[in-house]
Design a protein around this motif. Structure first.
Motif, PDB file in Angstrom:
ATOM      1  N   UNK A 128       3.216   6.053  -2.409  1.00 33.86           N
ATOM      2  CA  UNK A 128       4.367   6.954  -2.501  1.00 33.86           C
ATOM      3  C   UNK A 128       5.166   6.791  -3.790  1.00 33.86           C
ATOM      4  N   UNK A 129       4.769   5.842  -4.632  1.00 33.02           N
ATOM      5  CA  UNK A 129       5.447   5.579  -5.913  1.00 33.02           C
ATOM      6  C   UNK A 129       6.924   5.267  -5.739  1.00 33.02           C
ATOM      7  N   UNK A 130       7.242   4.519  -4.679  1.00 33.16           N
ATOM      8  CA  UNK A 130       8.606   4.046  -4.456  1.00 33.16           C
ATOM      9  C   UNK A 130       8.543   2.783  -3.609  1.00 33.16           C
ATOM     10  N   UNK A 131       9.575   1.972  -3.683  1.00 35.10           N
ATOM     11  CA  UNK A 131       9.624   0.705  -2.959  1.00 35.10           C
ATOM     12  C   UNK A 131       9.800   0.955  -1.464  1.00 35.10           C
ATOM     13  N   UNK A 132       8.862   0.468  -0.668  1.00 33.52           N
ATOM     14  CA  UNK A 132       8.919   0.592   0.781  1.00 33.52           C
ATOM     15  C   UNK A 132       9.121  -0.799   1.374  1.00 33.52           C
ATOM     16  N   UNK A 175       0.830  -1.202   0.000  1.00 31.62           N
ATOM     17  CA  UNK A 175       0.000   0.000   0.000  1.00 31.62           C
ATOM     18  C   UNK A 175       0.866   1.255   0.000  1.00 31.62           C
ATOM     19  N   UNK A 176       1.837   1.306   0.899  1.00 29.65           N
ATOM     20  CA  UNK A 176       2.707   2.480   0.970  1.00 29.65           C
ATOM     21  C   UNK A 176       3.558   2.641  -0.288  1.00 29.65           C
ATOM     22  N   UNK A 177       4.021   1.527  -0.840  1.00 34.17           N
ATOM     23  CA  UNK A 177       4.816   1.593  -2.065  1.00 34.17           C
ATOM     24  C   UNK A 177       4.007   2.201  -3.207  1.00 34.17           C
ATOM     25  N   UNK A 178       2.764   1.796  -3.351  1.00 34.51           N
ATOM     26  CA  UNK A 178       1.907   2.349  -4.400  1.00 34.51           C
ATOM     27  C   UNK A 178       1.552   3.802  -4.122  1.00 34.51           C
TER      28      UNK A 178
END
Length: 48
Positions: free
Chosen positions: A35-39, A30-33
């Motif tokens: 923020x548009x970066x790999x979390x 969810x956070x990766x999508x």
């Protein structure tokens, strides 16, 4: 007022989902999508 209710509902849903540590992968995705970066979650702090 509607935004506040929606945010409270989202908050409750996330807390319920994340009670199970196996669901932290869901949070990473969810956070990766969002923020548009790999979390990657490296450590979770336990608290009550």
């Amino acid at each position: 007022m509607e935004i506040t209710r929606s945010m409270a509902s989202f908050d409750r849903a996330m807390k319920r989902l994340l009670r199970n540590k196996a669901n932290f992968e869901v949070l990473e995705g969810f956070l990766s999508e969002l923020l548009s970066r790999k979390i990657v979650i490296q450590h979770i702090i336990e608290f009550e």
